[in-house]
Motif scaffolding. Structure first.
Motif, PDB file in Angstrom:
ATOM      1  N   GLU A  45      50.397   8.812  78.684  1.00 19.13           N
ATOM      2  CA  GLU A  45      49.635   9.471  77.551  1.00 19.13           C
ATOM      3  C   GLU A  45      50.045  11.377  76.675  1.00 19.13           C
ATOM      4  OE1 GLU A  45      45.204  11.505  77.229  1.00 19.13           O
ATOM      5  OE2 GLU A  45      46.139  11.580  79.143  1.00 19.13           O
ATOM      6  N   GLY A 200      48.893   9.806  68.859  1.00 19.07           N
ATOM      7  CA  GLY A 200      47.262   9.443  69.688  1.00 19.07           C
ATOM      8  C   GLY A 200      46.338   9.722  68.654  1.00 19.07           C
ATOM      9  N   SER A 204      46.048   6.931  71.400  1.00 18.28           N
ATOM     10  CA  SER A 204      45.858   7.701  72.576  1.00 18.28           C
ATOM     11  C   SER A 204      46.299   7.461  73.663  1.00 18.28           C
ATOM     12  CB  SER A 204      44.904   9.317  72.049  1.00 18.28           C
ATOM     13  OG  SER A 204      44.009   8.428  72.754  1.00 18.28           O
TER      14      SER A 204
END
Length: 254
Positions: A45, A200, A204
């Motif tokens: 992430e 993102g 994301s």
């Protein structure tokens, strides 16, 4: 599937090794002559400076010589992904925690912000860093048997794309730059005639992408606190609109 935030909070170092190993990691030897299965993936992430947490998790894996077969990085996670596949322990941390003021990538001067049309100096991050200040190991990256996808958002379609390059240094860095280019803070990046922004925006945490490409065992390294849930999105002014049906966005040049 679990975030490293959960693993590190509840497991010992040895237990983390076992969990990651069971997720289809393989110990790599110095000659690089090893087999890697295709069922395991690690998803990284983004989150700007929160990527330092991800850097620590990946540095630990590299210290243990555990390399997960498939890597997907988003935004700051794309920078993590590049350094993980190139096996450069500590490089992401050094790029994010810069002690020398003249080498920092945040533009603080109003004149510089206006001239570069960006709050962040992406030329510093994707030109001076990899070639001068914190050299990137292109040879190791290009030769790695790991597969890697960096997530970008196509400004025309609003859809996520998953890109990589194992031959062209400039194009690889352009993909990394695009994946990390937050709208408003950074200008759009042109690749192959298309303009892109931060991955993102469209995807994301690309777990669906990983599953659709055949990776049934996934380690997801999250940078938000345990239990975090994103609030309902609000209109983002004149810069961007998202339409749920086609996930389309419109970007305005700064």
């Amino acid at each position: 599937m679990s975030g490293f935030s959960d693993l590190l909070r509840h497991c010992s170092v040895q237990e983390v090794c076992v969990i990651v190993k069971n997720g289809e990691c393989r110990r790599m030897n110095e000659t690089k002559n090893y087999s890697i299965t295709k069922s395991g993936a690690v998803i990284l992430e983004g989150g700007a400076n929160r990527g330092v947490f991800t850097a620590g998790a990946l540095d630990f894996l590299m210290e243990q010589e555990y390399y997960i077969p498939h890597v997907i990085g988003v935004s700051a996670g794309a920078c993590n992904a590049l350094d993980y596949v190139s096996r450069q322990i500590g490089r992401t941390r050094d790029c994010m925690i810069v002690t020398d003021e003249k080498n920092r990538y945040v533009n603080k001067n109003i004149k510089t912000i206006v001239e570069k049309k960006a709050l962040l100096d992406m030329d510093m991050v994707f030109e001076r860093y990899p070639y001068e200040i914190f050299p990137f190991d292109f040879d190791t990256y290009f030769a790695s048997p790991q597969t890697c996808e960096l997530v970008v958002t196509n400004c025309e379609t609003g859809r996520a794309e998953y890109l990589d390059d194992r031959e062209n240094k400039e194009r690889l860095l352009a993909i990394g730059r695009a994946s990390s280019s937050m709208p408003i803070a950074c200008p759009m990046v042109e690749i192959d005639g298309n303009e892109y922004v931060d991955g993102g925006v469209a995807d994301s945490i690309p777990i669906i992408r990983s599953l659709k490409t055949g990776h049934r065992k996934n380690v997801i390294i999250l940078t938000r606190n345990f239990g975090y849930r994103k609030k309902r999105e609000r209109e983002a002014g004149s810069c961007m609109w998202r339409h749920s049906a086609n996930t389309r966005i419109s970007c305005v040049r700064l």
